[in-house]
Design an enzyme around this catalytic site. Sequence first.
Site, mmCIF file in Angstrom:
data_model
loop_
_atom_site.group_PDB
_atom_site.id
_atom_site.type_symbol
_atom_site.label_atom_id
_atom_site.label_comp_id
_atom_site.label_asym_id
_atom_site.label_seq_id
_atom_site.Cartn_x
_atom_site.Cartn_y
_atom_site.Cartn_z
ATOM 1 N N GLY A 53 0.948 -1.306 0.041
ATOM 2 C CA GLY A 53 0.102 -0.048 -0.087
ATOM 3 C C GLY A 53 0.824 1.178 0.132
ATOM 4 O O GLY A 53 0.676 2.354 -0.716
ATOM 5 N N GLU A 58 -9.348 12.611 11.871
ATOM 6 C CA GLU A 58 -8.001 11.984 11.544
ATOM 7 C C GLU A 58 -8.035 11.508 10.046
ATOM 8 O O GLU A 58 -6.872 11.352 9.304
ATOM 9 C CB GLU A 58 -7.500 10.835 12.262
ATOM 10 C CG GLU A 58 -8.507 9.679 12.288
ATOM 11 C CD GLU A 58 -9.541 9.614 13.294
ATOM 12 O OE1 GLU A 58 -9.997 8.644 13.659
ATOM 13 O OE2 GLU A 58 -10.025 10.817 13.548
ATOM 14 N N HIS A 64 -14.621 11.866 12.865
ATOM 15 C CA HIS A 64 -13.167 11.398 12.652
ATOM 16 C C HIS A 64 -12.457 12.378 11.961
ATOM 17 O O HIS A 64 -12.173 12.114 10.815
ATOM 18 C CB HIS A 64 -13.231 9.947 12.245
ATOM 19 C CG HIS A 64 -13.805 9.151 13.138
ATOM 20 N ND1 HIS A 64 -12.978 8.433 14.241
ATOM 21 C CD2 HIS A 64 -15.116 8.540 13.218
ATOM 22 C CE1 HIS A 64 -13.612 7.498 14.769
ATOM 23 N NE2 HIS A 64 -14.924 7.583 14.365
ATOM 24 N N LYS A 110 21.985 -10.230 -10.658
ATOM 25 C CA LYS A 110 21.569 -11.707 -10.510
ATOM 26 C C LYS A 110 19.970 -11.706 -10.599
ATOM 27 O O LYS A 110 19.356 -12.667 -11.090
ATOM 28 C CB LYS A 110 21.764 -12.156 -9.230
ATOM 29 C CG LYS A 110 21.806 -13.458 -8.906
ATOM 30 C CD LYS A 110 22.335 -14.198 -7.580
ATOM 31 C CE LYS A 110 22.030 -15.645 -7.277
ATOM 32 N NZ LYS A 110 22.546 -15.834 -6.059
ATOM 33 N N ASP A 164 14.184 -0.132 3.855
ATOM 34 C CA ASP A 164 13.685 0.429 5.099
ATOM 35 C C ASP A 164 14.034 1.814 5.349
ATOM 36 O O ASP A 164 15.220 2.272 5.019
ATOM 37 C CB ASP A 164 14.254 -0.379 6.360
ATOM 38 C CG ASP A 164 13.944 -2.094 6.247
ATOM 39 O OD1 ASP A 164 13.021 -2.254 5.309
ATOM 40 O OD2 ASP A 164 14.295 -2.752 7.010
ATOM 41 N N LYS A 195 16.841 -15.856 -3.477
ATOM 42 C CA LYS A 195 15.995 -17.096 -3.497
ATOM 43 C C LYS A 195 14.668 -16.844 -3.668
ATOM 44 O O LYS A 195 13.777 -17.039 -4.166
ATOM 45 C CB LYS A 195 16.643 -18.266 -2.735
ATOM 46 C CG LYS A 195 16.036 -19.444 -3.448
ATOM 47 C CD LYS A 195 16.370 -19.770 -4.876
ATOM 48 C CE LYS A 195 18.097 -20.130 -4.835
ATOM 49 N NZ LYS A 195 18.288 -20.585 -6.069
ATOM 50 N N GLU A 226 -3.695 -2.055 -6.102
ATOM 51 C CA GLU A 226 -3.035 -3.087 -5.280
ATOM 52 C C GLU A 226 -3.998 -4.245 -5.051
ATOM 53 O O GLU A 226 -4.839 -4.254 -4.895
ATOM 54 C CB GLU A 226 -2.813 -2.226 -3.859
ATOM 55 C CG GLU A 226 -2.094 -3.242 -2.901
ATOM 56 C CD GLU A 226 -2.110 -2.579 -1.439
ATOM 57 O OE1 GLU A 226 -1.862 -3.297 -0.519
ATOM 58 O OE2 GLU A 226 -2.753 -1.493 -1.279
ATOM 59 N N CYS A 247 -15.070 11.065 18.481
ATOM 60 C CA CYS A 247 -15.944 10.093 18.521
ATOM 61 C C CYS A 247 -16.453 9.378 19.688
ATOM 62 O O CYS A 247 -17.262 10.196 20.499
ATOM 63 C CB CYS A 247 -15.879 8.819 17.484
ATOM 64 S SG CYS A 247 -17.116 7.978 16.813
#
Length: 552
Positions: free
Chosen positions: A26, A515, A513, A230, A247, A196, A147, A387
């Site tokens: 995502g 957010e 909400h 490879k 990362d 692999k 996705e 909420c």
Amino acid sequence: MQTSPPHKPVKYIFVTGGVVSSLGKGLAAASIGALLEDHGYKVTMQKFDPYINVDPGTMSPYQHGEVYVTDDGTEGDLDLGHYERFTNTVASRNSNWTTGKIYLSVIQRERRGDYLGATVQVIPHITNAIKESILAVSDGVDVVLVEIGGTVGDIESLPFLEAIRQFRQDVGRENTLYIHLTLVPHVSTAGELKTKPTQHSVRDLRSIGIQPDILLCRTDRTLPRDIKRKIALFCDVNEDAVITARDVSSVYEVPLALAEEGIDHIVLKQLSLPDTPRPAGQWEELLDRIRHPQDEVTIHVVGKYVGLEDSYKSLTEALFHGGFKHRLKVNIKWIEAEALEVEGGEHELDGADGILVPGGFGNRGTRGMMKAVEVARQRNIPFFGICYGFQWATVEYARNVCGIVDADSTEVAPDTTDKVIYKLRDLLGVDDLGGTMRLGSYACQLKPGSLSHRLYGADVIHERHRHRYEFNCLYEPAITEKGLEIVGRSLDGKFVEMVELPTHPWFIAVQFHPEFKSKPLKPHPLFAGFVEATHQHALAARRAAAPAETLA
């Protein structure tokens, strides 16, 4: 005679995943969408989930994470939040399809006789329904990113993979692109990266007829050129299309990390789209704010599902966004609401620069939420109720300030004599879960001169809801006479949407909400205001403690 300009075909990018789940499909899809938007293309995004639930609305947050709500009231996968935060996509009911939702639509057609007595099968009927849902989001855009949830090799995902295999034949090879996200782990005992798992994942994908065009290789370090070479050799992918998906410390680094690998140029080239310049600036400036905060605050979030942070994914991100605006690092301390219900439990809130009580359902932990509201109110700690947090803020005020000792919500105390929070009157008697809620975007009229009005800078706002119970307006005189101010209502005046406590440094509770509408590049005004207030509280606390420290 004038002729209309030639029709530009819509381009489709399909993102699949292999080896293990939770590699970040995502985020990768949303980041690619953000880069394409920077190049001037109009993008929309879509998620297919392989589970049989029609939607995640009745699923436990511990199993699935948060339920994301769209403007049109769809309860969707949390990845829709990534899509809306990173791009200008406005998700809708067509943005998220589950196996259950697809099969339900096909069964309903079969019951109506739409298939004229044909034997209904996975191919072509289920796969056709999947392809139709992709086309349903294709109007008015240049690129559709799709996705596919789950992992290649899972039996549940096979109909979706078969559908996108067929889709290339339907719209043309030049109009489709397959991106496969896989894992290249570093085995510390051997001291080397292992390709692999990626080879096997691509083999599984190719066995069902899909040859990936681009490989996103999730790893904890930059892939050396020999490793890329490879992977390209064994997976039959161009070497420049083997992308390091390393990362990063913040999810908002992903777009630039992928841009450093040139993925946007590769995508545009493979889709035969003009590689228009991508102006630098907004993501770079955001990362500078993230990496170089000027101070930090600690916000205590008192919730029911704190054992899994994804239960509050959009909330967490919105708090971070509020910090970005003011160059503040936001530290979140998760507090289990039930922990506040034991004697001395309020000490869990010691050291809080701000207290937030988020949404939820059911009886568990509600008295702990009320205790959090009481502590914030009495200690003058900035408070934000959302909420369920709004509902228990009003109940706490009715009980402890207005003296209505039996004030409660009929959700947890159906027989209470003082129903401060109660079920929507026009939905009483409707018991099917998922069919009893006020869902989606509703308008709210703000009270001029209120803190919320100043923060929004608007008279009417639109926010997303997901709840079954409302404030009982019969108790409005009691709470307003004691100082709790109603500052937001539905346009018809029927529903209370926002309350404030003007005598408090920062005390706002909202039924909706907010957010769900916050973005890293455009923080929500309530979250930005709340984080700023927590910083002011922290500075005041430090000033108050300074003399004692000096004496010590």
